[in-house]
Design a protein around this motif. Structure first.
Motif, PDB file in Angstrom:
ATOM      1  N   VAL A   1       9.891   7.572  -2.569  1.00  0.00           N
ATOM      2  CA  VAL A   1      10.203   6.734  -1.418  1.00  0.00           C
ATOM      3  C   VAL A   1      10.291   7.581  -0.153  1.00  0.00           C
ATOM      4  O   VAL A   1       9.713   7.246   0.891  1.00  0.00           O
ATOM      5  N   ALA A   2      11.004   8.704  -0.230  1.00  0.00           N
ATOM      6  CA  ALA A   2      11.122   9.591   0.928  1.00  0.00           C
ATOM      7  C   ALA A   2       9.757  10.118   1.352  1.00  0.00           C
ATOM      8  O   ALA A   2       9.454  10.199   2.552  1.00  0.00           O
ATOM      9  N   GLY A   3       8.932  10.465   0.365  1.00  0.00           N
ATOM     10  CA  GLY A   3       7.593  10.954   0.676  1.00  0.00           C
ATOM     11  C   GLY A   3       6.727   9.913   1.340  1.00  0.00           C
ATOM     12  O   GLY A   3       5.946  10.212   2.250  1.00  0.00           O
ATOM     13  N   ASN A   4       6.852   8.671   0.908  1.00  0.00           N
ATOM     14  CA  ASN A   4       6.106   7.585   1.526  1.00  0.00           C
ATOM     15  C   ASN A   4       6.519   7.391   2.980  1.00  0.00           C
ATOM     16  O   ASN A   4       5.666   7.234   3.856  1.00  0.00           O
TER      17      ASN A   4
ATOM     18  N   PRO B   1       7.589   4.110  -6.163  1.00  0.00           N
ATOM     19  CA  PRO B   1       7.314   2.689  -5.896  1.00  0.00           C
ATOM     20  C   PRO B   1       7.361   1.796  -7.122  1.00  0.00           C
ATOM     21  O   PRO B   1       7.849   0.659  -7.053  1.00  0.00           O
ATOM     22  N   HIS B   2       6.870   2.275  -8.288  1.00  0.00           N
ATOM     23  CA  HIS B   2       6.832   1.417  -9.469  1.00  0.00           C
ATOM     24  C   HIS B   2       8.234   1.103 -10.005  1.00  0.00           C
ATOM     25  O   HIS B   2       8.406   0.201 -10.827  1.00  0.00           O
TER      26      HIS B   2
ATOM     27  N   ALA C   1       0.807  -1.218   0.000  1.00  0.00           N
ATOM     28  CA  ALA C   1       0.000   0.000   0.000  1.00  0.00           C
ATOM     29  C   ALA C   1       0.839   1.265   0.000  1.00  0.00           C
ATOM     30  O   ALA C   1       0.531   2.230   0.695  1.00  0.00           O
ATOM     31  N   LEU C   2       1.913   1.277  -0.787  1.00  0.00           N
ATOM     32  CA  LEU C   2       2.698   2.508  -0.939  1.00  0.00           C
ATOM     33  C   LEU C   2       1.949   3.476  -1.848  1.00  0.00           C
ATOM     34  O   LEU C   2       1.259   3.068  -2.792  1.00  0.00           O
ATOM     35  N   PHE C   3       2.096   4.762  -1.590  1.00  0.00           N
ATOM     36  CA  PHE C   3       1.435   5.766  -2.423  1.00  0.00           C
ATOM     37  C   PHE C   3       2.206   5.914  -3.741  1.00  0.00           C
ATOM     38  O   PHE C   3       3.380   6.313  -3.734  1.00  0.00           O
ATOM     39  N   PRO C   4       1.591   5.597  -4.861  1.00  0.00           N
ATOM     40  CA  PRO C   4       2.328   5.598  -6.136  1.00  0.00           C
ATOM     41  C   PRO C   4       2.790   6.979  -6.579  1.00  0.00           C
ATOM     42  O   PRO C   4       3.760   7.107  -7.322  1.00  0.00           O
ATOM     43  N   HIS C   5       2.088   8.037  -6.115  1.00  0.00           N
ATOM     44  CA  HIS C   5       2.419   9.387  -6.554  1.00  0.00           C
ATOM     45  C   HIS C   5       3.489  10.047  -5.683  1.00  0.00           C
ATOM     46  O   HIS C   5       3.925  11.152  -5.973  1.00  0.00           O
TER      47      HIS C   5
END
Length: 363
Positions: free
Chosen positions: A104-107, A140-141, A97-101
């Motif tokens: 990595v740092a933002g997640n 993430p992708h 459930a990582l935010f795709p937009h």
């Protein structure tokens, strides 16, 4: 009002938790505790109530009765309910459930409080700890499954939760990668001093990760203890069967003893005339060669040998699994033998049961 903090209190303590759906009890009087830095595995088959227990602890579902304590403070009973976001509990699921937009740092920084500099420092520390220091600006992708799992762990750990709840978090990874990721995850969680409650239906995963296993069946915790004790001292046949295949030799009690083709077995807790099942795992059966119709001499360690004829033999990679049709009743018993052992079908051999690895359960 929260109770006062007990200095020696478990990090997580669950007492008499109950939950029903449509009149069916899904979680039945569950109690458990997890200390700081401890990993407890809630182990059981699908549908036994593991995930429902986790959701109630997380605060996303309300129990019918029972209470949940964190560091000695009441967070939920049927009157008091601390919101999920205020319980200092982290969550990890099979779906990362990582935010795709977000990068990595933002997640990882999502939901963190503090100044921009404090957030950046925490993100950098966690990325370095999980071995991905140069991935801050990636999305993430662009990551592999294993890398996504590491980022999900870092995000869950970022707010420094006291407790981490993990629901089958490694089941989406391939087998080769899974062991490495599990070990790395466990090391990070231990270093953070986080109390971990891990839900899994895989005995190997529980044995590999847990300090304590709570074996669950039909909403009830049927056995709790260190992995060795739960595996080697099962409370019943179903508990033993959850960890491996079983061989079963039936019998009946007379004078506190069970007479079988493999000799006598003690059954002190079974009433006279009661039916029992003698249970042994395939790896604890010994095999010896047939000597013109005669087998080896009985010993106190292995009892009386019984003859069987090979039905099938298969090499399984690390060991060989040999199936025997037993002379005394025509039943099939399985023996696991290290390395390559592939006797031909029809070959007579003698089987012996390791007495210290046999369990006698009432039928």
């Amino acid at each position: 009002m929260p109770t006062s903090v007990a200095t020696d209190a478990p990090r997580l303590e669950v007492t008499n938790l109950n939950r029903s759906f449509g009149g069916r009890k899904v979680v039945d009087d569950v109690s458990l505790s997890v200390a700081a830095g401890q990993v407890t595995c809630l182990l059981g088959p699908s549908g036994c109530g593991k995930s429902t227990t986790l959701r109630m602890i997380a605060g996303v579902e309300m129990q019918d009765s029972g209470k949940i304590m964190v560091d000695g403070e009441l967070v939920c009973d049927t009157v008091t309910r601390v919101p999920a976001e205020a319980r200092s509990i982290g969550l990890m699921f099979q779906d990362f459930a990582l935010f795709p937009h977000l990068t990595v740092a933002g997640n990882i920084a999502f939901g963190l409080r503090g100044s921009r500099g404090q957030k950046a420092e925490r993100v950098h520390h966690l990325l370095k700890r999980i071995g991905l220091p140069h991935y801050a600006d990636a999305y993430p992708h662009q990551l592999s499954g294993g890398e996504q799992q590491r980022i999900a762990l870092a995000r869950a750990l970022a707010p420094q939760p006291k407790i981490m709840l993990m629901d089958e978090p490694f089941s989406g990874l391939d087998n080769r990668l899974r062991d490495d990721i599990r070990d790395e995850t466990l090391e990070v969680l231990k270093e953070e001093g986080t109390a971990v409650l891990l839900v899994t239906h895989e005995p190997d995963e529980a044995m590999r990760m847990a300090d304590e296993i709570a074996l669950m069946r039909d909403g009830v915790i049927v056995q709790r203890g260190a992995p060795y004790n739960v595996h080697m001292r099962p409370v019943d046949k179903d508990a033993a069967a959850f960890f491996s295949d079983l061989n079963i030799v039936p019998g009946r009690v007379h004078g506190g003893l069970v007479e079988t083709a493999f000799g006598q077995f003690l059954a002190p807790a079974v009433p006279e005339g009661g039916e029992v099942e003698i249970v042994i795992r395939p790896q604890h059966i010994k095999i010896d060669f047939d000597r013109q119709g005669a087998g080896p001499n009985p010993t106190p360690q292995t009892g009386v040998p019984a003859r069987g004829v090979v039905e099938r033999a298969r090499f399984m990679g690390k060991d060989s699994l040999v199936e025997f049709r037993m002379d005394f009743d025509g039943s099939i018993l399985k023996a696991s033998v290290p390395s390559v052992f592939l006797p031909k079908k029809g070959l007579p051999l003698w089987l012996m049961l390791r007495r210290d690895r046999c369990f006698v359960f009432p039928k």
